[in-house]
Design a protein around this motif. Structure first.
Motif, PDB file in Angstrom:
ATOM      1  N   GLU A  84     -28.589  27.558   7.036  1.00 38.52           N
ATOM      2  CA  GLU A  84     -27.334  26.841   6.813  1.00 38.52           C
ATOM      3  C   GLU A  84     -27.443  25.371   7.185  1.00 38.52           C
ATOM      4  N   LEU A  85     -28.629  24.931   7.538  1.00 40.86           N
ATOM      5  CA  LEU A  85     -28.847  23.536   7.888  1.00 40.86           C
ATOM      6  C   LEU A  85     -28.572  22.650   6.682  1.00 40.86           C
ATOM      7  N   SER A  86     -27.819  21.597   6.890  1.00 36.73           N
ATOM      8  CA  SER A  86     -27.506  20.652   5.834  1.00 36.73           C
ATOM      9  C   SER A  86     -27.819  19.245   6.328  1.00 36.73           C
ATOM     10  N   ILE A  87     -28.565  18.503   5.552  1.00 39.44           N
ATOM     11  CA  ILE A  87     -28.869  17.118   5.891  1.00 39.44           C
ATOM     12  C   ILE A  87     -27.893  16.247   5.117  1.00 39.44           C
ATOM     13  N   GLU A  88     -27.075  15.533   5.855  1.00 38.99           N
ATOM     14  CA  GLU A  88     -26.003  14.739   5.243  1.00 38.99           C
ATOM     15  C   GLU A  88     -26.533  13.466   4.602  1.00 38.99           C
ATOM     16  N   GLU A  89     -27.569  12.888   5.201  1.00 41.33           N
ATOM     17  CA  GLU A  89     -28.047  11.606   4.709  1.00 41.33           C
ATOM     18  C   GLU A  89     -29.541  11.479   5.004  1.00 41.33           C
ATOM     19  N   LEU A  90     -30.279  10.918   4.059  1.00 42.39           N
ATOM     20  CA  LEU A  90     -31.695  10.651   4.234  1.00 42.39           C
ATOM     21  C   LEU A  90     -31.949   9.198   3.887  1.00 42.39           C
ATOM     22  N   ILE A  91     -32.502   8.468   4.835  1.00 37.82           N
ATOM     23  CA  ILE A  91     -32.831   7.062   4.627  1.00 37.82           C
ATOM     24  C   ILE A  91     -34.349   6.946   4.637  1.00 37.82           C
ATOM     25  N   LEU A  92     -34.903   6.437   3.550  1.00 37.77           N
ATOM     26  CA  LEU A  92     -36.346   6.264   3.429  1.00 37.77           C
ATOM     27  C   LEU A  92     -36.664   4.773   3.467  1.00 37.77           C
ATOM     28  N   LEU A  93     -37.537   4.394   4.387  1.00 37.48           N
ATOM     29  CA  LEU A  93     -37.942   2.994   4.531  1.00 37.48           C
ATOM     30  C   LEU A  93     -39.436   2.882   4.227  1.00 37.48           C
TER      31      LEU A  93
END
Length: 90
Positions: A69-78
């Protein structure tokens, strides 16, 4: 805040394995928050090939933990070099 260090070995298989380690750590940390009555919002920031580790979380989750049920709300790639191994995960 939670920081995750990885080996930084430049191979697709090592980034996949590190993504599995990161996913397990995130699921454990989420459970810890839930036990304290907090539903965490997860934001990941990945730099360089650490971004590919973050992208691989989607592959690991679908292959090994589809019931999670893990949900990643935001992913920032640099500065993430998106490669053929992870382009479909973007």
């Amino acid at each position: 805040y939670y920081t995750f260090g990885w080996s930084a070995l430049l191979s697709p298989s090592s980034r996949y394995k590190e993504a599995e380690n990161l996913l397990n750590a995130l699921m454990a940390k989420r459970e810890e928050f839930l036990r304290n009555g907090i539903e965490p919002k997860i934001r990941l920031v990945g730099y360089s090939h650490g971004g590919n580790v973050c992208l691989n979380i989607a592959a690991v989750r679908s292959q090994l933990y589809p019931e999670s049920e893990l949900s990643i709300e935001e992913l920032i790639l640099l500065g993430c070099p998106v490669q053929t191994e992870t382009d479909y995960l973007v």
